[in-house]
Design a protein around this motif. Sequence first.
Motif, PDB file in Angstrom:
ATOM      1  N   GLY A  62       0.781  -1.223   0.000  1.00  0.00           N
ATOM      2  CA  GLY A  62       0.000   0.000   0.000  1.00  0.00           C
ATOM      3  C   GLY A  62       0.813   1.273   0.000  1.00  0.00           C
ATOM      4  N   ILE A  63       0.115   2.392  -0.138  1.00  0.00           N
ATOM      5  CA  ILE A  63       0.742   3.707  -0.232  1.00  0.00           C
ATOM      6  C   ILE A  63       1.504   4.066   1.037  1.00  0.00           C
ATOM      7  N   TRP A  64       1.047   3.575   2.190  1.00  0.00           N
ATOM      8  CA  TRP A  64       1.657   3.990   3.459  1.00  0.00           C
ATOM      9  C   TRP A  64       2.799   3.084   3.892  1.00  0.00           C
ATOM     10  N   GLU A  65       3.109   2.084   3.096  1.00  0.00           N
ATOM     11  CA  GLU A  65       4.337   1.291   3.294  1.00  0.00           C
ATOM     12  C   GLU A  65       4.407   0.651   4.676  1.00  0.00           C
ATOM     13  N   GLU A  66       3.271   0.131   5.141  1.00  0.00           N
ATOM     14  CA  GLU A  66       3.251  -0.514   6.450  1.00  0.00           C
ATOM     15  C   GLU A  66       4.118  -1.766   6.415  1.00  0.00           C
ATOM     16  N   ARG A  67       4.827  -1.969   7.520  1.00  0.00           N
ATOM     17  CA  ARG A  67       5.820  -3.041   7.560  1.00  0.00           C
ATOM     18  C   ARG A  67       5.223  -4.313   8.149  1.00  0.00           C
ATOM     19  N   HIS A  68       4.177  -4.810   7.483  1.00  0.00           N
ATOM     20  CA  HIS A  68       3.603  -6.099   7.857  1.00  0.00           C
ATOM     21  C   HIS A  68       3.100  -6.783   6.591  1.00  0.00           C
ATOM     22  N   ALA A  69       2.340  -7.845   6.737  1.00  0.00           N
ATOM     23  CA  ALA A  69       1.923  -8.657   5.592  1.00  0.00           C
ATOM     24  C   ALA A  69       1.099  -7.838   4.605  1.00  0.00           C
ATOM     25  N   PRO A  70       1.269  -8.065   3.305  1.00  0.00           N
ATOM     26  CA  PRO A  70       0.489  -7.338   2.297  1.00  0.00           C
ATOM     27  C   PRO A  70      -1.015  -7.575   2.464  1.00  0.00           C
ATOM     28  N   ARG A  71      -1.806  -6.596   2.011  1.00  0.00           N
ATOM     29  CA  ARG A  71      -3.270  -6.680   2.031  1.00  0.00           C
ATOM     30  C   ARG A  71      -3.805  -6.239   0.671  1.00  0.00           C
ATOM     31  N   HIS A  72      -5.070  -6.521   0.451  1.00  0.00           N
ATOM     32  CA  HIS A  72      -5.718  -6.028  -0.769  1.00  0.00           C
ATOM     33  C   HIS A  72      -6.222  -4.616  -0.491  1.00  0.00           C
ATOM     34  N   HIS A  73      -5.347  -3.634  -0.652  1.00  0.00           N
ATOM     35  CA  HIS A  73      -5.661  -2.247  -0.315  1.00  0.00           C
ATOM     36  C   HIS A  73      -6.596  -1.634  -1.356  1.00  0.00           C
ATOM     37  N   VAL A  74      -7.614  -0.949  -0.882  1.00  0.00           N
ATOM     38  CA  VAL A  74      -8.560  -0.297  -1.779  1.00  0.00           C
ATOM     39  C   VAL A  74      -7.849   0.744  -2.634  1.00  0.00           C
ATOM     40  N   TYR A  75      -6.976   1.566  -2.018  1.00  0.00           N
ATOM     41  CA  TYR A  75      -6.286   2.598  -2.789  1.00  0.00           C
ATOM     42  C   TYR A  75      -5.456   1.987  -3.910  1.00  0.00           C
ATOM     43  N   SER A  76      -4.764   0.891  -3.641  1.00  0.00           N
ATOM     44  CA  SER A  76      -3.942   0.265  -4.680  1.00  0.00           C
ATOM     45  C   SER A  76      -4.806  -0.249  -5.823  1.00  0.00           C
ATOM     46  N   LYS A  77      -5.961  -0.840  -5.495  1.00  0.00           N
ATOM     47  CA  LYS A  77      -6.862  -1.318  -6.554  1.00  0.00           C
ATOM     48  C   LYS A  77      -7.391  -0.144  -7.373  1.00  0.00           C
ATOM     49  N   VAL A  78      -7.715   0.955  -6.682  1.00  0.00           N
ATOM     50  CA  VAL A  78      -8.210   2.136  -7.397  1.00  0.00           C
ATOM     51  C   VAL A  78      -7.140   2.669  -8.337  1.00  0.00           C
ATOM     52  N   MET A  79      -5.876   2.688  -7.898  1.00  0.00           N
ATOM     53  CA  MET A  79      -4.804   3.161  -8.760  1.00  0.00           C
ATOM     54  C   MET A  79      -4.560   2.212  -9.940  1.00  0.00           C
ATOM     55  N   CYS A  80      -4.773   0.936  -9.726  1.00  0.00           N
ATOM     56  CA  CYS A  80      -4.691   0.010 -10.868  1.00  0.00           C
ATOM     57  C   CYS A  80      -5.807   0.319 -11.865  1.00  0.00           C
ATOM     58  N   TRP A  81      -7.024   0.577 -11.330  1.00  0.00           N
ATOM     59  CA  TRP A  81      -8.122   0.987 -12.207  1.00  0.00           C
ATOM     60  C   TRP A  81      -7.765   2.274 -12.936  1.00  0.00           C
ATOM     61  N   LEU A  82      -7.207   3.253 -12.195  1.00  0.00           N
ATOM     62  CA  LEU A  82      -6.864   4.534 -12.800  1.00  0.00           C
ATOM     63  C   LEU A  82      -5.827   4.355 -13.908  1.00  0.00           C
ATOM     64  N   THR A  83      -4.888   3.447 -13.728  1.00  0.00           N
ATOM     65  CA  THR A  83      -3.874   3.192 -14.763  1.00  0.00           C
ATOM     66  C   THR A  83      -4.532   2.791 -16.073  1.00  0.00           C
ATOM     67  N   ILE A  84      -5.462   1.848 -15.984  1.00  0.00           N
ATOM     68  CA  ILE A  84      -6.140   1.379 -17.206  1.00  0.00           C
ATOM     69  C   ILE A  84      -7.053   2.461 -17.759  1.00  0.00           C
ATOM     70  N   ASP A  85      -7.790   3.134 -16.880  1.00  0.00           N
ATOM     71  CA  ASP A  85      -8.712   4.185 -17.325  1.00  0.00           C
ATOM     72  C   ASP A  85      -7.969   5.295 -18.051  1.00  0.00           C
ATOM     73  N   ARG A  86      -6.868   5.767 -17.468  1.00  0.00           N
ATOM     74  CA  ARG A  86      -6.130   6.857 -18.092  1.00  0.00           C
ATOM     75  C   ARG A  86      -5.424   6.399 -19.369  1.00  0.00           C
ATOM     76  N   ALA A  87      -4.988   5.154 -19.403  1.00  0.00           N
ATOM     77  CA  ALA A  87      -4.372   4.635 -20.630  1.00  0.00           C
ATOM     78  C   ALA A  87      -5.381   4.626 -21.772  1.00  0.00           C
ATOM     79  N   ILE A  88      -6.620   4.218 -21.443  1.00  0.00           N
ATOM     80  CA  ILE A  88      -7.671   4.203 -22.464  1.00  0.00           C
ATOM     81  C   ILE A  88      -7.944   5.628 -22.972  1.00  0.00           C
ATOM     82  N   LYS A  89      -8.119   6.563 -22.043  1.00  0.00           N
ATOM     83  CA  LYS A  89      -8.437   7.933 -22.437  1.00  0.00           C
ATOM     84  C   LYS A  89      -7.287   8.584 -23.192  1.00  0.00           C
ATOM     85  N   LEU A  90      -6.052   8.272 -22.770  1.00  0.00           N
ATOM     86  CA  LEU A  90      -4.883   8.836 -23.450  1.00  0.00           C
ATOM     87  C   LEU A  90      -4.805   8.313 -24.877  1.00  0.00           C
TER      88      LEU A  90
END
Length: 854
Positions: free
Chosen positions: A659-687
């Motif tokens: 995640g964005i806050w770089e917590e030093r424990h086991a990885p999680r399915h972070h909402v922000y990270s999923k949103v940024m993955c969505w944003l990557t594809i969305d912006r690539a399409i629009k670009l």
Amino acid sequence: MTVATTTTNLASSDGQRLPAELRRVLTTLARTPHLLVASDYDGTLAPIVDDPALALPLPEAVAALRCLAGLHETTTAVISGRALRDLATLSRLPGEVHLVGSHGSEFAVDFVRALPEEARNVLDRVRSEAESLCQSTPGLLIELKPASVAFHYRQCSPTTARQLLAHLRSDLCIWDGVQVSEGKAVIEFSVVETDKGHALDILRHQVGATAAIFLGDDVTDEKAFARLSGPDLGIRVGVGESLAEHRVADPADVATVLAFLLEERRAWLHGDQAVPIERLTMLANERSVALVTPDAKVNWLCHPEPDSAAIFADLLGGPAAGHFSIKPEHGSLPLGQRYLPGTMIVETRWSRLLVTDYLEHDLASHRTDLVRRISGSTNAVITFAPRPEFGQVPVRLLRERDGLRVVGTSDPMVLRSPGVDWEITSDGQQETAHAVVRPREGAPVLLELRCGTDDLSESVVDEPARHIRAASYWYDWAKTLTLPSVESDLVLRSALTLRGLVHKDSGSIMAAATTSLPEELGGVRNWDYRYCWLRDGAMTAAALVSVGSFAEADGFLAWLHGVLETIPGPERLHPLYTLHGTQLGAEAVIDTLPGYAGSRPVRVGNLANQQVQLDVFGPVVDLVVHLATARGTLSDADWTMVQAMAEAVSRRWHEPDHGIWEERHAPRHHVYSKVMCWLTIDRAIKLGEQFGRDLAPSWVPLRDTIATDVLKNGWNDEVQSFTTAYDGDDLDAASLFVGLSGLIDPADERFQSTVTAIEAELRSGSTVYRYRRDDGLPGDEGGFHLCAAWMIESYLLTGRRTEAEELFSQIIAAAGPTGLLPEEYDPVAERSLGNHPQAYSHLGLIRCAQLLSQ
């Protein structure tokens, strides 16, 4: 009067009576990472008296030991010949002070139970002989201990004492199983090995001490002195031959030594007189940064790069870690400090003195030059104390005709200072230069620190021209910017600050100018931000594009293309790199620095380098969109990178990450990270659609798949909010990006409910916290200015402009006198926290001012 006040007064009033060399070594010892303070009792803490049962410690010594024991990474102990139970009863020292009895053999009151049967039998015979002798020897006092018997003959006549010793040496001294120790008017017979030096070693090992001090007055203390080495310090009390290197007269002097050590260590640990973080002002050129305090002390400068070791680290270690100070000879507070408008040149002003500071421009890449100009009509005092490698490299200063040469560094360094008469002083390890100067009208005093060269000659370009060159670099650029109507001056300062964090040679962008400024005073959340995070760098470059400057985005993307050439593909990107695009070394701790206001550890490097952070693609692709849209063209190289990042997302978006806050424990399915993955594809399409590029057929369905996944798993009905991650109900300010990114319409009830929930749980007055969950680290932190900026944007998107304006005004109020913001703010203590100045905070301010201007 409190104990702390008593010891402070003792240290300040009597400390000067200690020999200068002893004060010096005590000051050095006080700066060890973990200190062990150990002392004998009789004759050291307590004066020698005729009746041992009446030997009480001096109150000042007890107070100092108690206060030392309460300091971080400081252990205190008393190692005495007395029985442990008697020592505890008589000394009445608090439990924080370790007590060791019987000349170092008795660590616990039930020690006698551990004696083997043979030793107990010998001890019984010694006790029987002692009782017999006590009845027949006038003045003899017998002290029974768990594993020994002491014969005190101080009150015997000289003739009786001689007869007693003759008898004991010819009888008990030669018994099998008996260890003999002789001291001042005492002889002791033990059935176990007694060795204060061994006890000192045990304590040192148990607590992990990096240095120890031992104070003692007797023959038995010599075994402890014999174990001291390296940075350790031995102090003999009174007369007599000794292995100790230093000596004081009596227990009163011991109390003074302990009080002096207490004050030196307390000052080192707690960072006395730490300047509020937001009041620090940054100097910058195209590749270096430095910090200046409100009274013109340069307390932070690294060389040859901003992520290299510091030459001046007073910020994290006090004066001993290096500084470059200028102040009026007759002390007064400065009237103010400011940037020359539109530049990174700083002026500090007193009533009859002006100090102007700037970093030179147009130098070779291996150079860092700091120019300090002193003008006015009064005497100024200069202190030049370079301490390379965070103060870990001893230096010498050589006076030459036109200045000073720094000797002992791997990189050459000189201070050009024509006409200045320097006095060099030494503390035995480091040298410091002092001078008093008086500028004349029209003839300021010039000081030019040149790192990376040994050239002391006059510059080819005179100082006024270099000053103009430095000012023009910033001012000419500032004139090209498009600034919002709201807080335009502060936005300009933020833009200049962001540009100051740009490393022009490489194109990388620092997250902040410093390392280890704490997220909690006295805490351990101290990180090194002097590197280039992909996320932070892309967001900073995008903020500069938004005010009309494209060169920083071009440089950053060129830097990123270079990084990508060294790895198989974007999915192998690390979250951060050095300024030159290489991988970071291991995170390390500098034990010799106490940290800002006692906040340790001081770290170099960053373990987040090894994390998986799948959100980083989003800000990079978003930057490409902003730049291409602003410029009207999309380069083939940037489009190829966007395609590769979209493909990386398609392969990895379903994975957990840190995640964005770089917590030093086991990885999680972070909402922000999923949103940024969505944003990557969305912006690539629009670009691609905007610039007529071919789109991968999988992108549109993938965008829908990720959005559906976020809406299904990121929303929590119980808390009526999008949460931090799919596996919990904890909230996170970064989850506001569900609406800020456009994944859902800001009018959607779920986004409005999320804003309300995050506001209720994470907003505190003038700031917004990242989260409130247990992240595996001790202590707390402040609220993040960036999170407050996200909340402001969310307020505006949900029709709450009044709240947005109020929160923005509170962010502005937290800025320092010169307009700089660190990472965080503590709304309870009303103080700034975190590394400084922070790119996140300034890009957030720019974004909010732009939105509020619309």
